[in-house]
Design an enzyme around this catalytic site. Sequence first.
Site, PDB file in Angstrom:
ATOM      1  N   LYS A  16     -20.769 -37.599  30.819  1.00  0.00           N
ATOM      2  CA  LYS A  16     -20.769 -38.123  29.510  1.00  0.00           C
ATOM      3  C   LYS A  16     -19.508 -38.040  29.104  1.00  0.00           C
ATOM      4  O   LYS A  16     -19.853 -39.138  27.726  1.00  0.00           O
ATOM      5  CB  LYS A  16     -21.672 -37.160  28.764  1.00  0.00           C
ATOM      6  CG  LYS A  16     -23.158 -37.072  28.906  1.00  0.00           C
ATOM      7  CD  LYS A  16     -24.162 -36.096  27.876  1.00  0.00           C
ATOM      8  CE  LYS A  16     -24.613 -35.410  29.193  1.00  0.00           C
ATOM      9  NZ  LYS A  16     -24.073 -34.221  29.194  1.00  0.00           N
ATOM     10  N   GLY A  40     -19.998 -28.887  28.627  1.00  0.00           N
ATOM     11  CA  GLY A  40     -18.654 -28.958  28.885  1.00  0.00           C
ATOM     12  C   GLY A  40     -18.256 -30.119  28.740  1.00  0.00           C
ATOM     13  O   GLY A  40     -18.439 -31.293  29.629  1.00  0.00           O
ATOM     14  N   GLN A 223     -25.975 -30.825  28.651  1.00  0.00           N
ATOM     15  CA  GLN A 223     -26.573 -30.501  30.059  1.00  0.00           C
ATOM     16  C   GLN A 223     -27.543 -31.746  30.170  1.00  0.00           C
ATOM     17  O   GLN A 223     -27.306 -32.448  30.105  1.00  0.00           O
ATOM     18  CB  GLN A 223     -27.841 -29.338  29.883  1.00  0.00           C
ATOM     19  CG  GLN A 223     -27.381 -27.450  29.453  1.00  0.00           C
ATOM     20  CD  GLN A 223     -26.426 -27.805  27.828  1.00  0.00           C
ATOM     21  OE1 GLN A 223     -27.662 -27.666  27.611  1.00  0.00           O
ATOM     22  NE2 GLN A 223     -25.556 -27.280  27.850  1.00  0.00           N
TER      23      GLN A 223
HETATM   24  P1  IMP Z   1     -27.535 -21.492  30.855  1.00  0.00           P
HETATM   25  O1  IMP Z   1     -26.852 -22.299  29.834  1.00  0.00           O
HETATM   26  O2  IMP Z   1     -25.708 -21.345  30.650  1.00  0.00           O
HETATM   27  O3  IMP Z   1     -28.815 -20.619  30.554  1.00  0.00           O
HETATM   28  O4  IMP Z   1     -27.309 -21.656  32.901  1.00  0.00           O
HETATM   29  C1  IMP Z   1     -28.573 -22.528  33.036  1.00  0.00           C
HETATM   30  C2  IMP Z   1     -28.301 -23.669  34.020  1.00  0.00           C
HETATM   31  O5  IMP Z   1     -28.011 -24.533  33.412  1.00  0.00           O
HETATM   32  C3  IMP Z   1     -27.787 -22.777  35.185  1.00  0.00           C
HETATM   33  O6  IMP Z   1     -28.156 -23.450  36.282  1.00  0.00           O
HETATM   34  C4  IMP Z   1     -26.265 -23.765  34.518  1.00  0.00           C
HETATM   35  O7  IMP Z   1     -25.278 -24.175  35.762  1.00  0.00           O
HETATM   36  C5  IMP Z   1     -27.122 -25.125  34.049  1.00  0.00           C
HETATM   37  N1  IMP Z   1     -25.787 -26.165  33.083  1.00  0.00           N
HETATM   38  C6  IMP Z   1     -25.709 -25.155  31.513  1.00  0.00           C
HETATM   39  N2  IMP Z   1     -24.867 -26.210  30.929  1.00  0.00           N
HETATM   40  C7  IMP Z   1     -24.453 -26.730  32.088  1.00  0.00           C
HETATM   41  C8  IMP Z   1     -23.628 -28.114  31.366  1.00  0.00           C
HETATM   42  O8  IMP Z   1     -23.191 -28.557  30.765  1.00  0.00           O
HETATM   43  N3  IMP Z   1     -23.958 -29.268  33.156  1.00  0.00           N
HETATM   44  C9  IMP Z   1     -24.122 -28.293  33.739  1.00  0.00           C
HETATM   45  N4  IMP Z   1     -25.369 -27.688  34.276  1.00  0.00           N
HETATM   46  C10 IMP Z   1     -25.449 -27.232  33.641  1.00  0.00           C
END
Ligand code: IMP
Length: 429
Positions: A16, A40, A223
């Site tokens: 992205k 990120g 995400q």
């Molecule tokens: P959380 O958002 O930290 O609660 O994580 C929940 C799930 O979303 C986990 O599997 C993370 O690895 C995934 N995740 C959260 N943010 C990202 C992102 O920016 N890229 C890819 N996966 C993400």
Amino acid sequence: MANVAVIGAQWGDEGKGKVVDWLASRADIVVRFQGGHNAGHTLVVGDQTYKLSLLPSGLVRGKLGIIGNGVVIDPEALLAEIARLESQGVRVPPERLRIAENAALILPMHPAIDRAREAARGALSIGTTGRGIGPAYEDKAARRAIRVADLAEPETLSLKLDELLRHHNTLLAGFGQPTFEKEAVLAGLLALAPRILAYAEPVWQRLDEARRSGRRILFEGAQAVMLDVDHGTYPYVTSSNTVAAMAAAGSGIGPAAIGTVLGIAKAYCTRVGAGPFPSELTDSIGTMLGDRGNEFGTVTGRRRRCGWFDAVLVRQAVKVAGIQGLALTKLDVLDGLSELRICVAYRIGADECRYLPAAPGAQATARPIYESLEGWNGSTRGARSWADLPASAVKYVRRIEELVEAPVTLLSTSPERDDTILVRDPFEG
Ligand code: IMP
């Protein structure tokens, strides 16, 4: 002139950063509307590399950045990111960044709870980023969140902290974790309050003015659709809605103002964290994709799981998020493979299924049914027109378009910003 919402169409990390940077350079305002510093983006501008988590990408390009109410904001992480960007020569004064006064905050107990719960889940852990995203959204829905505007009212803050700590300290104690002292948390918040409040406002008003004066707004998703709390591979998801519709609710603008919805997908598939991944490759091809694609999380540093392009999932993402065009990234990672596969359906028990059902058992046991395509010998890296691409690469892209029922409107062929084939400008609608 249309606005644009850009969202991930797989499990995140679709590349992205580059696409958003390109779009941001053509927008007036860039808005984050969900997620937090779990996201990120890596932006490469000239000889500088910027790593952004919470700040909208457009800031690096001198555009106005807005953090909408749908984002959960860790104030310390935000100030640290601003300081990091400023140390790289990008100034972030309040005229350049506005934060929704009604956004919920991530406080120190949220990552503590996030990690304690993940540890307690053991083998069933979700693989969260450990940044407190889930617990902060839970508090928001439970109506006990501390929001940006509360920072201006010490008495409100004190009362709300009582409730918040009653809840979280009980949980933390249950998990055998250290609890938090109210006075320390309160003092910490009051100390950073003026710096956060300098950026705060009702951003919906600014967005309304911007919309009426025809300024171009880019809504920057974090995400991706398969991590959406409703439409993703629940419970292995993040805690917010990641679909484009969230751009409206998460920034305070009507749905008609969102404009074109651009989905970003890799030419293959990756996932960080746990959860179903039907087309995952655990063999040497998977390792090769990871190495060539440099598949390490920007936030977590974790190696990403890799697999073949899953057209079933991307088609589902296109439908539930209203994606009108796809930006396909990292095609060059597939260069030199003699055979390529695309997942076109799943075998679940005795059934063949053309979508991913919601039941966890079905998701875990879905086996990919592949269509095989010829690979290409030549290089697609750096291609800037269709004529630069090997015929089999064009066929691969065309087949993806058919299967996911959306046109590829942008094709990215290297991390360089100019190595892009633009079919249709999303801002032109
Ligand atoms: P959380 O958002 O930290 O609660 O994580 C929940 C799930 O979303 C986990 O599997 C993370 O690895 C995934 N995740 C959260 N943010 C990202 C992102 O920016 N890229 C890819 N996966 C993400």
